[in-house]
Enzyme design. Structure first.
Site, PDB file in Angstrom:
ATOM      1  N   HIS A  95     -10.363  -5.000  -3.259  1.00 46.04           N
ATOM      2  CA  HIS A  95      -9.021  -5.244  -2.719  1.00 46.04           C
ATOM      3  C   HIS A  95      -9.139  -5.620  -1.251  1.00 46.04           C
ATOM      4  O   HIS A  95      -9.998  -5.105  -0.533  1.00 46.04           O
ATOM      5  CB  HIS A  95      -8.126  -4.013  -2.885  1.00 46.04           C
ATOM      6  CG  HIS A  95      -8.754  -2.730  -2.424  1.00 46.04           C
ATOM      7  ND1 HIS A  95      -9.682  -2.044  -3.190  1.00 46.04           N
ATOM      8  CD2 HIS A  95      -8.622  -2.022  -1.284  1.00 46.04           C
ATOM      9  CE1 HIS A  95     -10.074  -0.968  -2.534  1.00 46.04           C
ATOM     10  NE2 HIS A  95      -9.453  -0.935  -1.363  1.00 46.04           N
ATOM     11  N   GLY A 137     -15.800   2.837   3.500  1.00 46.99           N
ATOM     12  CA  GLY A 137     -14.501   3.493   3.357  1.00 46.99           C
ATOM     13  C   GLY A 137     -13.746   3.109   2.100  1.00 46.99           C
ATOM     14  O   GLY A 137     -12.541   3.319   2.005  1.00 46.99           O
ATOM     15  N   GLN A 138     -14.466   2.555   1.116  1.00 41.74           N
ATOM     16  CA  GLN A 138     -13.798   2.150  -0.123  1.00 41.74           C
ATOM     17  C   GLN A 138     -13.538   3.380  -1.000  1.00 41.74           C
ATOM     18  O   GLN A 138     -14.459   4.130  -1.315  1.00 41.74           O
ATOM     19  CB  GLN A 138     -14.665   1.145  -0.894  1.00 41.74           C
ATOM     20  CG  GLN A 138     -13.973   0.608  -2.142  1.00 41.74           C
ATOM     21  CD  GLN A 138     -14.809  -0.438  -2.888  1.00 41.74           C
ATOM     22  OE1 GLN A 138     -15.983  -0.662  -2.553  1.00 41.74           O
ATOM     23  NE2 GLN A 138     -14.210  -1.064  -3.874  1.00 41.74           N
ATOM     24  N   HIS A 148      -7.143  -5.467   2.210  1.00 40.27           N
ATOM     25  CA  HIS A 148      -6.011  -4.943   2.961  1.00 40.27           C
ATOM     26  C   HIS A 148      -5.500  -6.053   3.865  1.00 40.27           C
ATOM     27  O   HIS A 148      -6.298  -6.720   4.549  1.00 40.27           O
ATOM     28  CB  HIS A 148      -6.446  -3.792   3.869  1.00 40.27           C
ATOM     29  CG  HIS A 148      -6.936  -2.573   3.158  1.00 40.27           C
ATOM     30  ND1 HIS A 148      -6.148  -1.458   2.965  1.00 40.27           N
ATOM     31  CD2 HIS A 148      -8.140  -2.278   2.596  1.00 40.27           C
ATOM     32  CE1 HIS A 148      -6.853  -0.535   2.326  1.00 40.27           C
ATOM     33  NE2 HIS A 148      -8.065  -0.997   2.100  1.00 40.27           N
ATOM     34  N   ASP A 193       0.849  -1.189   0.000  1.00 40.69           N
ATOM     35  CA  ASP A 193       0.000   0.000   0.000  1.00 40.69           C
ATOM     36  C   ASP A 193       0.890   1.246   0.000  1.00 40.69           C
ATOM     37  O   ASP A 193       1.893   1.303   0.696  1.00 40.69           O
ATOM     38  CB  ASP A 193      -0.921  -0.005   1.223  1.00 40.69           C
ATOM     39  CG  ASP A 193      -2.073   0.969   1.084  1.00 40.69           C
ATOM     40  OD1 ASP A 193      -3.220   0.521   0.950  1.00 40.69           O
ATOM     41  OD2 ASP A 193      -1.818   2.206   1.094  1.00 40.69           O
ATOM     42  N   ILE A 194       0.473   2.245  -0.760  1.00 44.70           N
ATOM     43  CA  ILE A 194       1.266   3.473  -0.904  1.00 44.70           C
ATOM     44  C   ILE A 194       1.237   4.320   0.376  1.00 44.70           C
ATOM     45  O   ILE A 194       2.130   5.136   0.597  1.00 44.70           O
ATOM     46  CB  ILE A 194       0.757   4.279  -2.132  1.00 44.70           C
ATOM     47  CG1 ILE A 194       1.834   5.169  -2.700  1.00 44.70           C
ATOM     48  CG2 ILE A 194      -0.498   5.059  -1.820  1.00 44.70           C
ATOM     49  CD1 ILE A 194       1.501   5.731  -4.081  1.00 44.70           C
ATOM     50  N   ASN A 206     -13.023  -3.124   2.264  1.00 48.09           N
ATOM     51  CA  ASN A 206     -13.990  -2.059   2.455  1.00 48.09           C
ATOM     52  C   ASN A 206     -14.943  -2.046   1.269  1.00 48.09           C
ATOM     53  O   ASN A 206     -14.518  -2.227   0.123  1.00 48.09           O
ATOM     54  CB  ASN A 206     -13.268  -0.711   2.572  1.00 48.09           C
ATOM     55  CG  ASN A 206     -12.341  -0.660   3.773  1.00 48.09           C
ATOM     56  OD1 ASN A 206     -12.627  -1.270   4.802  1.00 48.09           O
ATOM     57  ND2 ASN A 206     -11.228   0.039   3.648  1.00 48.09           N
TER      58      ASN A 206
HETATM   59  P1  5GP Z   1      -9.744   1.659   0.300  1.00 46.46           P
HETATM   60  O1  5GP Z   1      -9.829   2.973   1.009  1.00 46.46           O
HETATM   61  O2  5GP Z   1     -10.422   1.727  -1.056  1.00 46.46           O
HETATM   62  O3  5GP Z   1     -10.190   0.497   1.117  1.00 46.46           O
HETATM   63  O4  5GP Z   1      -8.211   1.407   0.055  1.00 46.46           O
HETATM   64  C1  5GP Z   1      -7.512   1.906  -1.027  1.00 46.46           C
HETATM   65  C2  5GP Z   1      -6.054   1.770  -0.682  1.00 46.46           C
HETATM   66  O5  5GP Z   1      -5.292   1.920  -1.873  1.00 46.46           O
HETATM   67  C3  5GP Z   1      -5.554   2.831   0.308  1.00 46.46           C
HETATM   68  O6  5GP Z   1      -5.006   2.185   1.449  1.00 46.46           O
HETATM   69  C4  5GP Z   1      -4.516   3.607  -0.490  1.00 46.46           C
HETATM   70  O7  5GP Z   1      -3.401   4.003   0.294  1.00 46.46           O
HETATM   71  C5  5GP Z   1      -4.117   2.622  -1.570  1.00 46.46           C
HETATM   72  N1  5GP Z   1      -3.690   3.246  -2.807  1.00 46.46           N
HETATM   73  C6  5GP Z   1      -4.339   4.237  -3.480  1.00 46.46           C
HETATM   74  N2  5GP Z   1      -3.680   4.544  -4.603  1.00 46.46           N
HETATM   75  C7  5GP Z   1      -2.589   3.737  -4.643  1.00 46.46           C
HETATM   76  C8  5GP Z   1      -1.501   3.601  -5.583  1.00 46.46           C
HETATM   77  O8  5GP Z   1      -1.415   4.274  -6.610  1.00 46.46           O
HETATM   78  N3  5GP Z   1      -0.560   2.650  -5.290  1.00 46.46           N
HETATM   79  C9  5GP Z   1      -0.630   1.890  -4.155  1.00 46.46           C
HETATM   80  N4  5GP Z   1       0.360   0.993  -3.963  1.00 46.46           N
HETATM   81  N5  5GP Z   1      -1.642   1.984  -3.265  1.00 46.46           N
HETATM   82  C10 5GP Z   1      -2.603   2.912  -3.508  1.00 46.46           C
END
Ligand code: 5GP
Ligand code: ZN
Length: 113
Positions: A99, A92-93, A101, A29-30, A86
């Site tokens: 995906h 919180g998606q 986590h 994760d970034i 999520n």
């Molecule tokens: P969500 O909030 O949808 O459950 O999680 C999305 C996740 O994707 C977040 O934890 C966010 O840090 C990660 N993320 C978003 N954009 C990128 C990216 O370009 N590269 C990587 N490696 N992770 C990303």
């Protein structure tokens, strides 16, 4: 399709790979929220867990198996980890490609905020 994680899967956007096979791709994760924070995603686009049906449900079991293997390889199996997906706005998606986590390396709180 204009999907961030589809672009990561096909290499258009760079990522730091953890694991890959025919069905799934896993990368760091970034914005890590724990010492170990990766995402595990199906290579095939599925918008969220709400789109799971009889035709694609096997991918979820596969992702859990891959996560267990990764936990062993990265030495977080014994102390434990969290595997969570999520769904939608209230879940919180923020990225519309399903995906999971996988977080570990610290004592995670429950319930999450
Ligand atoms: P969500 O909030 O949808 O459950 O999680 C999305 C996740 O994707 C977040 O934890 C966010 O840090 C990660 N993320 C978003 N954009 C990128 C990216 O370009 N590269 C990587 N490696 N992770 C990303
Ligand atoms: Zn996608």
């Amino acid at each position: 399709m204009d999907c961030l994680f589809c672009k990561i899967v096909n290499g258009e956007i760079p990522s730091k790979i953890v694991y890959e096979d025919d069905l799934v791709y896993s990368f760091y994760d970034i914005e890590p929220q724990a010492p170990f924070h990766i995402l595990i995603i199906p290579k095939k686009h599925i918008t969220s867990a709400l789109e799971i049906n009889d035709g694609n449900k096997d991918i979820v079991g596969h992702i859990f198996k891959v996560a267990a293997d990764i936990a062993c390889e990265h030495n977080i199996a014994q102390d434990g980890y969290r595997l969570v997906t999520n769904v939608g706005k209230n879940g919180g998606q923020t990225v519309g490609h399903m995906h999971f986590h996988m977080l570990g390396g610290r004592n995670l709180q429950w319930p999450p905020g």
